[in-house]
Motif scaffolding. Structure first.
Motif, PDB file in Angstrom:
ATOM      1  N   ILE A   1      30.401   8.458  -3.822  1.00 37.91           N
ATOM      2  CA  ILE A   1      29.740   9.089  -4.967  1.00 37.91           C
ATOM      3  C   ILE A   1      29.646  10.596  -4.748  1.00 37.91           C
ATOM      4  CG2 ILE A   1      27.560   9.272  -6.226  1.00 37.91           C
ATOM      5  CD1 ILE A   1      27.293   6.209  -5.759  1.00 37.91           C
ATOM      6  N   ARG A   2      29.359  11.012  -3.523  1.00 32.69           N
ATOM      7  CA  ARG A   2      29.364  12.455  -3.207  1.00 32.69           C
ATOM      8  C   ARG A   2      30.745  13.039  -3.454  1.00 32.69           C
ATOM      9  NH1 ARG A   2      24.975  15.692  -2.407  1.00 32.69           N
ATOM     10  NH2 ARG A   2      23.331  14.395  -1.594  1.00 32.69           N
TER      11      ARG A   2
ATOM     12  N   LYS B   1      38.343   3.637  -7.777  1.00 29.74           N
ATOM     13  CA  LYS B   1      38.255   3.007  -6.452  1.00 29.74           C
ATOM     14  C   LYS B   1      36.884   2.374  -6.207  1.00 29.74           C
ATOM     15  CE  LYS B   1      40.413   4.620  -2.602  1.00 29.74           C
ATOM     16  NZ  LYS B   1      40.712   5.586  -1.546  1.00 29.74           N
ATOM     17  N   ILE B   2      35.831   2.969  -6.737  1.00 30.27           N
ATOM     18  CA  ILE B   2      34.483   2.481  -6.406  1.00 30.27           C
ATOM     19  C   ILE B   2      33.761   1.780  -7.551  1.00 30.27           C
ATOM     20  CG2 ILE B   2      34.114   4.175  -4.600  1.00 30.27           C
ATOM     21  CD1 ILE B   2      32.347   5.738  -6.573  1.00 30.27           C
TER      22      ILE B   2
ATOM     23  N   THR C   1      22.526   3.865  -5.898  1.00 32.75           N
ATOM     24  CA  THR C   1      23.977   3.980  -5.942  1.00 32.75           C
ATOM     25  C   THR C   1      24.462   3.976  -7.382  1.00 32.75           C
ATOM     26  OG1 THR C   1      24.095   2.828  -3.828  1.00 32.75           O
ATOM     27  CG2 THR C   1      26.116   2.954  -5.085  1.00 32.75           C
ATOM     28  N   LYS C   2      23.954   3.047  -8.172  1.00 28.29           N
ATOM     29  CA  LYS C   2      24.348   2.989  -9.586  1.00 28.29           C
ATOM     30  C   LYS C   2      23.889   4.240 -10.327  1.00 28.29           C
ATOM     31  CE  LYS C   2      24.276  -2.000 -10.159  1.00 28.29           C
ATOM     32  NZ  LYS C   2      23.615  -3.131 -10.816  1.00 28.29           N
TER      33      LYS C   2
ATOM     34  N   TYR D   1      26.408   6.849 -12.254  1.00 29.81           N
ATOM     35  CA  TYR D   1      26.341   7.157 -13.684  1.00 29.81           C
ATOM     36  C   TYR D   1      25.985   8.623 -13.928  1.00 29.81           C
ATOM     37  CZ  TYR D   1      26.742   2.217 -14.876  1.00 29.81           C
ATOM     38  OH  TYR D   1      27.191   0.934 -15.034  1.00 29.81           O
ATOM     39  N   GLU D   2      25.159   9.192 -13.069  1.00 24.60           N
ATOM     40  CA  GLU D   2      24.824  10.615 -13.208  1.00 24.60           C
ATOM     41  C   GLU D   2      26.088  11.473 -13.051  1.00 24.60           C
ATOM     42  OE1 GLU D   2      21.766  13.924 -11.336  1.00 24.60           O
ATOM     43  OE2 GLU D   2      22.346  12.216 -10.111  1.00 24.60           O
ATOM     44  N   SER D   3      26.901  11.149 -12.046  1.00 24.76           N
ATOM     45  CA  SER D   3      28.149  11.893 -11.834  1.00 24.76           C
ATOM     46  C   SER D   3      29.088  11.750 -13.023  1.00 24.76           C
ATOM     47  CB  SER D   3      28.847  11.415 -10.561  1.00 24.76           C
ATOM     48  OG  SER D   3      28.107  11.760  -9.426  1.00 24.76           O
ATOM     49  N   LEU D   4      29.208  10.529 -13.547  1.00 28.00           N
ATOM     50  CA  LEU D   4      30.077  10.334 -14.714  1.00 28.00           C
ATOM     51  C   LEU D   4      29.535  11.070 -15.938  1.00 28.00           C
ATOM     52  CD1 LEU D   4      31.160   6.583 -14.486  1.00 28.00           C
ATOM     53  CD2 LEU D   4      32.468   8.630 -13.895  1.00 28.00           C
ATOM     54  N   GLY D   5      28.219  11.061 -16.117  1.00 27.66           N
ATOM     55  CA  GLY D   5      27.628  11.798 -17.230  1.00 27.66           C
ATOM     56  C   GLY D   5      27.955  13.276 -17.148  1.00 27.66           C
TER      57      GLY D   5
END
Length: 172
Positions: free
Chosen positions: A50-51, A71-72, A84-85, A89-93
């Motif tokens: 995620i990082r 991949k994840i 983790t979720k 989702y924050e990164s995708l947002g």
């Protein structure tokens, strides 16, 4: 020097140092090395992925975002860890916001907020920051971010204050 084969966590901490200096491009290489280390747990690998995803988002590397997300995605969606979720989702947002897809950004930030219940105060505030920012963009008014900033303790949340100020500059 630290032997990163023996202490792979040093690679993760090095990436945190780069993030704290807003040099996320430099965090990519140590994150890859950490993720590939055979002795780290599945949970630690997911968090590092995620990082890595976040690094690609910040640096505008669409291919890196797609590759890492693909991949994840399945392991994240089946994860029992709300953090983790939420961070996924924050990164995708963040990614979809930067792409100009506000509907998809809203959807992912809302999912992140749903997953953040019971998480650390910092994680919840970090996700709330994005929700408030999206409200500010939607209403073309920085007031939601200003209200958010009033909730923050300058001694504990200096990074969130800095990010909120930066986001406020993007509101028309």
């Amino acid at each position: 020097l630290v032997d990163t084969h023996r202490y792979p966590i040093a690679l993760l901490h090095l990436s945190y140092c780069y993030f704290s200096k807003w040099e996320s491009q430099k965090a990519i290489e140590p994150l890859h090395r950490y993720i590939e280390h055979p002795d780290i747990s599945t949970v630690d690998r997911q968090e590092a992925m995620i990082r890595l995803l976040n690094s690609y988002v910040i640096n505008g590397d669409d291919e890196g975002v797609r590759r890492t997300s693909d991949k994840i995605k399945d392991s994240i969606l089946w994860s029992t860890l709300g953090s983790t979720k939420a961070l996924y989702y924050e990164s995708l947002g963040h990614y979809f916001f930067l792409q100009g897809d506000l509907d998809e950004a809203f959807r992912n930030f809302n999912k992140a907020q749903e997953c953040s219940t019971g998480l650390s105060e910092f994680t919840q505030l970090s996700i709330e920051k994005w929700s408030r920012f999206m409200d500010a963009v939607r209403f073309e008014d920085p007031e939601p971010l200003m209200q958010f900033k009033q909730k923050l303790n300058p001694l504990l949340h200096s990074e969130l204050l800095r990010e909120s100020d930066f986001l406020r500059l993007k509101v028309r």
